[in-house]
Design a protein around this motif. Structure first.
Motif, PDB file in Angstrom:
ATOM      1  N   LEU A 215       0.805  -1.227   0.000  1.00 10.75           N
ATOM      2  CA  LEU A 215       0.000   0.000   0.000  1.00 10.75           C
ATOM      3  C   LEU A 215       0.836   1.273   0.000  1.00 10.75           C
ATOM      4  O   LEU A 215       0.318   2.342  -0.304  1.00 10.75           O
ATOM      5  N   GLY A 216       2.099   1.180   0.418  1.00 11.00           N
ATOM      6  CA  GLY A 216       2.942   2.373   0.416  1.00 11.00           C
ATOM      7  C   GLY A 216       3.319   2.833   1.808  1.00 11.00           C
ATOM      8  O   GLY A 216       3.071   2.140   2.797  1.00 11.00           O
ATOM      9  N   VAL A 217       3.921   4.011   1.874  1.00 10.67           N
ATOM     10  CA  VAL A 217       4.481   4.512   3.137  1.00 10.67           C
ATOM     11  C   VAL A 217       3.368   4.979   4.076  1.00 10.67           C
ATOM     12  O   VAL A 217       3.288   4.570   5.226  1.00 10.67           O
ATOM     13  N   THR A 218       2.500   5.854   3.586  1.00 10.49           N
ATOM     14  CA  THR A 218       1.409   6.369   4.420  1.00 10.49           C
ATOM     15  C   THR A 218       0.073   5.960   3.803  1.00 10.49           C
ATOM     16  O   THR A 218      -0.200   6.284   2.646  1.00 10.49           O
ATOM     17  N   ILE A 219      -0.739   5.239   4.566  1.00  3.89           N
ATOM     18  CA  ILE A 219      -2.028   4.804   4.035  1.00  3.89           C
ATOM     19  C   ILE A 219      -3.135   5.685   4.613  1.00  3.89           C
ATOM     20  O   ILE A 219      -2.944   6.405   5.596  1.00  3.89           O
ATOM     21  N   ASP A 220      -4.312   5.602   3.998  1.00  3.78           N
ATOM     22  CA  ASP A 220      -5.412   6.445   4.465  1.00  3.78           C
ATOM     23  C   ASP A 220      -6.005   5.922   5.769  1.00  3.78           C
ATOM     24  O   ASP A 220      -6.229   6.692   6.699  1.00  3.78           O
ATOM     25  N   ILE A 221      -6.295   4.623   5.813  1.00  4.50           N
ATOM     26  CA  ILE A 221      -7.003   4.077   6.979  1.00  4.50           C
ATOM     27  C   ILE A 221      -6.337   2.787   7.442  1.00  4.50           C
ATOM     28  O   ILE A 221      -6.044   1.901   6.629  1.00  4.50           O
ATOM     29  N   HIS A 222      -6.106   2.707   8.746  1.00  4.16           N
ATOM     30  CA  HIS A 222      -5.652   1.453   9.344  1.00  4.16           C
ATOM     31  C   HIS A 222      -6.690   1.055  10.376  1.00  4.16           C
ATOM     32  O   HIS A 222      -7.081   1.861  11.210  1.00  4.16           O
ATOM     33  N   GLY A 223      -7.157  -0.199  10.296  1.00  2.92           N
ATOM     34  CA  GLY A 223      -8.231  -0.609  11.193  1.00  2.92           C
ATOM     35  C   GLY A 223      -7.947  -1.900  11.920  1.00  2.92           C
ATOM     36  O   GLY A 223      -7.026  -2.652  11.585  1.00  2.92           O
ATOM     37  N   GLY A 224      -8.791  -2.146  12.919  1.00  2.00           N
ATOM     38  CA  GLY A 224      -8.710  -3.389  13.687  1.00  2.00           C
ATOM     39  C   GLY A 224      -9.535  -3.257  14.958  1.00  2.00           C
ATOM     40  O   GLY A 224     -10.131  -2.202  15.211  1.00  2.00           O
ATOM     41  N   GLY A 225      -9.551  -4.325  15.732  1.00  3.43           N
ATOM     42  CA  GLY A 225     -10.268  -4.291  17.004  1.00  3.43           C
ATOM     43  C   GLY A 225      -9.534  -3.408  18.010  1.00  3.43           C
ATOM     44  O   GLY A 225      -8.326  -3.202  17.912  1.00  3.43           O
ATOM     45  N   GLN A 226     -10.309  -2.914  18.956  1.00  2.00           N
ATOM     46  CA  GLN A 226      -9.770  -1.982  19.939  1.00  2.00           C
ATOM     47  C   GLN A 226      -8.629  -2.581  20.776  1.00  2.00           C
ATOM     48  O   GLN A 226      -7.719  -1.873  21.199  1.00  2.00           O
ATOM     49  N   ASP A 227      -8.651  -3.901  20.939  1.00  2.00           N
ATOM     50  CA  ASP A 227      -7.561  -4.551  21.687  1.00  2.00           C
ATOM     51  C   ASP A 227      -6.230  -4.454  20.950  1.00  2.00           C
ATOM     52  O   ASP A 227      -5.183  -4.651  21.546  1.00  2.00           O
ATOM     53  N   LEU A 228      -6.275  -4.142  19.648  1.00  2.00           N
ATOM     54  CA  LEU A 228      -5.024  -4.078  18.888  1.00  2.00           C
ATOM     55  C   LEU A 228      -4.336  -2.718  19.006  1.00  2.00           C
ATOM     56  O   LEU A 228      -3.181  -2.570  18.629  1.00  2.00           O
ATOM     57  N   LYS A 229      -5.068  -1.745  19.541  1.00  5.22           N
ATOM     58  CA  LYS A 229      -4.516  -0.386  19.620  1.00  5.22           C
ATOM     59  C   LYS A 229      -3.165  -0.413  20.350  1.00  5.22           C
ATOM     60  O   LYS A 229      -2.192   0.178  19.912  1.00  5.22           O
ATOM     61  N   PHE A 230      -3.157  -1.134  21.445  1.00  3.58           N
ATOM     62  CA  PHE A 230      -1.914  -1.296  22.191  1.00  3.58           C
ATOM     63  C   PHE A 230      -1.746  -2.754  22.598  1.00  3.58           C
ATOM     64  O   PHE A 230      -2.700  -3.345  23.113  1.00  3.58           O
ATOM     65  N   PRO A 231      -0.603  -3.367  22.416  1.00  5.58           N
ATOM     66  CA  PRO A 231       0.608  -2.772  21.832  1.00  5.58           C
ATOM     67  C   PRO A 231       0.696  -2.875  20.306  1.00  5.58           C
ATOM     68  O   PRO A 231       1.530  -2.194  19.710  1.00  5.58           O
ATOM     69  N   HIS A 232      -0.151  -3.702  19.672  1.00  8.36           N
ATOM     70  CA  HIS A 232       0.109  -4.021  18.261  1.00  8.36           C
ATOM     71  C   HIS A 232       0.209  -2.783  17.364  1.00  8.36           C
ATOM     72  O   HIS A 232       1.199  -2.601  16.655  1.00  8.36           O
ATOM     73  N   HIS A 233      -0.800  -1.933  17.396  1.00  2.37           N
ATOM     74  CA  HIS A 233      -0.780  -0.796  16.472  1.00  2.37           C
ATOM     75  C   HIS A 233       0.243   0.260  16.879  1.00  2.37           C
ATOM     76  O   HIS A 233       0.862   0.895  16.025  1.00  2.37           O
ATOM     77  N   GLU A 234       0.401   0.432  18.180  1.00  2.00           N
ATOM     78  CA  GLU A 234       1.428   1.382  18.646  1.00  2.00           C
ATOM     79  C   GLU A 234       2.802   0.946  18.114  1.00  2.00           C
ATOM     80  O   GLU A 234       3.610   1.782  17.686  1.00  2.00           O
ATOM     81  N   ASN A 235       3.046  -0.350  18.119  1.00  4.04           N
ATOM     82  CA  ASN A 235       4.338  -0.871  17.661  1.00  4.04           C
ATOM     83  C   ASN A 235       4.482  -0.802  16.143  1.00  4.04           C
ATOM     84  O   ASN A 235       5.548  -0.446  15.626  1.00  4.04           O
ATOM     85  N   GLU A 236       3.400  -1.128  15.437  1.00 11.24           N
ATOM     86  CA  GLU A 236       3.427  -0.983  13.971  1.00 11.24           C
ATOM     87  C   GLU A 236       3.794   0.455  13.603  1.00 11.24           C
ATOM     88  O   GLU A 236       4.637   0.713  12.744  1.00 11.24           O
ATOM     89  N   LEU A 237       3.095   1.387  14.288  1.00 10.35           N
ATOM     90  CA  LEU A 237       3.291   2.810  14.008  1.00 10.35           C
ATOM     91  C   LEU A 237       4.745   3.218  14.258  1.00 10.35           C
ATOM     92  O   LEU A 237       5.373   3.884  13.423  1.00 10.35           O
ATOM     93  N   ALA A 238       5.308   2.774  15.398  1.00 10.92           N
ATOM     94  CA  ALA A 238       6.679   3.153  15.761  1.00 10.92           C
ATOM     95  C   ALA A 238       7.687   2.618  14.739  1.00 10.92           C
ATOM     96  O   ALA A 238       8.574   3.354  14.282  1.00 10.92           O
ATOM     97  N   GLN A 239       7.522   1.353  14.344  1.00 13.45           N
ATOM     98  CA  GLN A 239       8.457   0.756  13.372  1.00 13.45           C
ATOM     99  C   GLN A 239       8.395   1.498  12.042  1.00 13.45           C
ATOM    100  O   GLN A 239       9.416   1.861  11.473  1.00 13.45           O
ATOM    101  N   SER A 240       7.164   1.666  11.541  1.00 17.63           N
ATOM    102  CA  SER A 240       7.003   2.231  10.197  1.00 17.63           C
ATOM    103  C   SER A 240       7.439   3.687  10.149  1.00 17.63           C
ATOM    104  O   SER A 240       8.169   4.094   9.242  1.00 17.63           O
TER     105      SER A 240
END
Ligand code: AMP
Ligand code: ZN
Length: 458
Positions: A215-240
């Motif tokens: 999809l590229g460097v910056t995508i429009d929408i990233h989604g998932g269940g609320q349980d993924l907000k931390f740590p999964h999405h926080e970590n995805e965000l930090a790495q990328s």
């Protein structure tokens, strides 16, 4: 169009960076068992968003991944005494089948984690080079203090995050919040050769690498269940963001609320885990879908038998209206979606409001005796249903198979033929007896010039 962005904690006006091709990534299933009704919630919610974006922008690049390397998959393979591939293949097919039964469209692309190992290793190498990650004892760890914005998505303080992540305080970690990008595999575990030894990727890294690859460097929408907000999405965000010189991973982060069962948390230990597969044995997929969308996606959803029965009843009423209206039963591809339904969905996917709008259309259609208007309202109902992934069945078929009657359709039709024969022979007592017998089974008849029509009472 407005969407609630977890980054700001507010509803914001949404417009894709490229209006010709919005991009959306949703964290998909880990394929080690049958999906439960909670797993179906993000799939259905983001399917509605996918349908809405397609209607607005035409071409949408929607990726939902398959996590096909995970400790739970390894455990399932061991337990069942079969190879890992067999588990992955079996439960990916089960997931596809169950989601299709809920009218969830296939995403545009469905990347598999294990097919992106080179991209993950390349990302790790860049993170090490830039000082965001370090290698130690066969592990590669992301160094959280190297990314000062860490915690901005989940709005947590550093202490909360360390507690919340329940990170094992491994002695080789430079900081307790550091997380795994790569970990060693034993010879029995799945693994890939790497500069850090034979191992496998951390879960968070998979999504970052697949987003970048497809999809590229910056995508429009990233989604998932609320349980993924931390740590999964926080970590995805930090790495990328780290690997991309601070460029954000996603402009909008959307999270669905959790689903409980009869006011209790769904969990193995409580023994109340409801599988989609089992629900489908007793209910239609559309009724399950309706029940999942009956609460706003960000709110908790209390799943209950009563709620499912209400969903089924609501659909029965809409299908009954459709069956009585003139015009085709399939939505015309070019038919505009009803404005009320569209406006409700464009306001942060307000599905309860969208359902109310469908009922307003049905009431207007029932109240009208102008055939042209009734035909037009039917087309609108169908177009609104399509946007929500509902009302996709033939109304007659739905009504015939929707009740709890013990009689199957063939038996009902046999009785109707017997009744017609009795009437022809002027044996009206027998004809009435058959009609009463059917009524007792919840089947109502309607005699028409072209023959007798039947349906099950909702
Ligand atoms: P998993 O396969 O366990 O990684 O979960 C897949 C998706 O299901 C994730 O987006 C989770 O957030 C979501 N999920 C799991 N349990 C629930 C639940 N009870 N309610 C809502 N979403 C859930
Ligand atoms: Zn993810």
């Amino acid at each position: 169009m407005k969407l609630h962005n977890s980054l700001s904690g507010r509803k914001e006006a949404f417009a894709p960076a490229d209006p010709k091709r919005p991009t959306m990534y949703v964290c998909g299933p880990t394929v080690y068992s049958h999906p439960h009704i909670g797993n179906a919630r993000p799939a259905v919610v983001f399917d509605v968003l996918f349908r809405l974006l397609r209607r607005r922008y035409g071409d949408v690049l929607y990726a939902r991944n398959v996590t096909d390397v995970d400790d739970r998959i390894i455990a399932a393979a061991e337990q069942q005494g079969v190879p890992i591939d067999a588990i992955v293949e079996r439960y990916t097919a089960v997931y596809h089948g169950d989601m299709a039964a809920l009218n969830v469209l296939p995403p545009t692309i469905e990347p598999y984690a294990t097919r992106h190992i080179p991209q993950m290793l390349a990302m790790i190498a860049r993170l090490i080079e830039q000082g965001h990650a370090y290698e130690v004892e066969g592990h590669v760890l992301f160094h959280v203090p190297s990314f000062p914005a860490y915690g901005r998505l989940s709005h947590r303080s550093r202490d909360e995050m360390i507690d919340g992540a329940r990170v094992e305080v491994a002695p080789y970690k430079r900081d307790p919040a550091d997380f795994v990008l790569w970990k060693p595999s034993t010879p029995e575990q799945p693994g890939w050769d790497s500069p850090y030894g034979r191992g496998r990727p951390g879960w968070h890294l998979e999504c970052s690498a697949m987003v970048e690859a497809h999809l590229g460097v910056t995508i429009d929408i990233h989604g998932g269940g609320q349980d993924l907000k931390f740590p999964h999405h926080e970590n995805e965000l930090a790495q990328s963001a780290s690997v991309h010189g601070g460029a954000p991973l996603a402009r909008f982060w959307l999270h669905n609320g959790f689903l409980d069962i009869e006011r209790e948390k769904m969990s193995k230990s409580l023994g109340n885990v409801l599988l989609v597969h089992d629900l489908l044995k007793e209910t239609r997929g559309e009724a399950i879908r309706y029940a999942l969308l009956a609460a706003h996606y960000r709110k908790p959803l209390d799943w209950s038998r009563a709620g499912l029965a209400r969903a089924k009843h609501a659909l029965d009423r809409l299908y009954l209206t459709l069956s009585q209206l003139p015009g085709p039963n399939e939505p015309e591809p070019s038919a505009p979606a009803p404005r009320g339904v569209l406006a409700a969905l464009e306001d942060d996917l307000n599905t309860p409001k969208a359902f109310a709008e469908l009922f307003a259309l049905a009431r207007a259609a029932n109240a009208s005796d102008d055939p042209e208007r009734r035909r037009k309202l039917k087309a609108e109902l169908l177009a609104g249903g399509q946007l929500l992934g509902l009302l996709q069945e033939n109304p007659e078929t739905w009504l015939k198979t929707s009740g709890q009657s013990a009689l199957d359709a063939a038996e009902i039709e046999r009785l109707i033929d017997a009744r017609a024969a009795a009437r022809k022979a002027r044996d009206f007592a027998e004809a009435d007896r058959i009609r009463d017998q059917l009524a007792a089974e919840g089947v109502t008849l309607e005699d028409r010039a072209e023959g007798t029509r039947w349906r099950r009472a909702g």
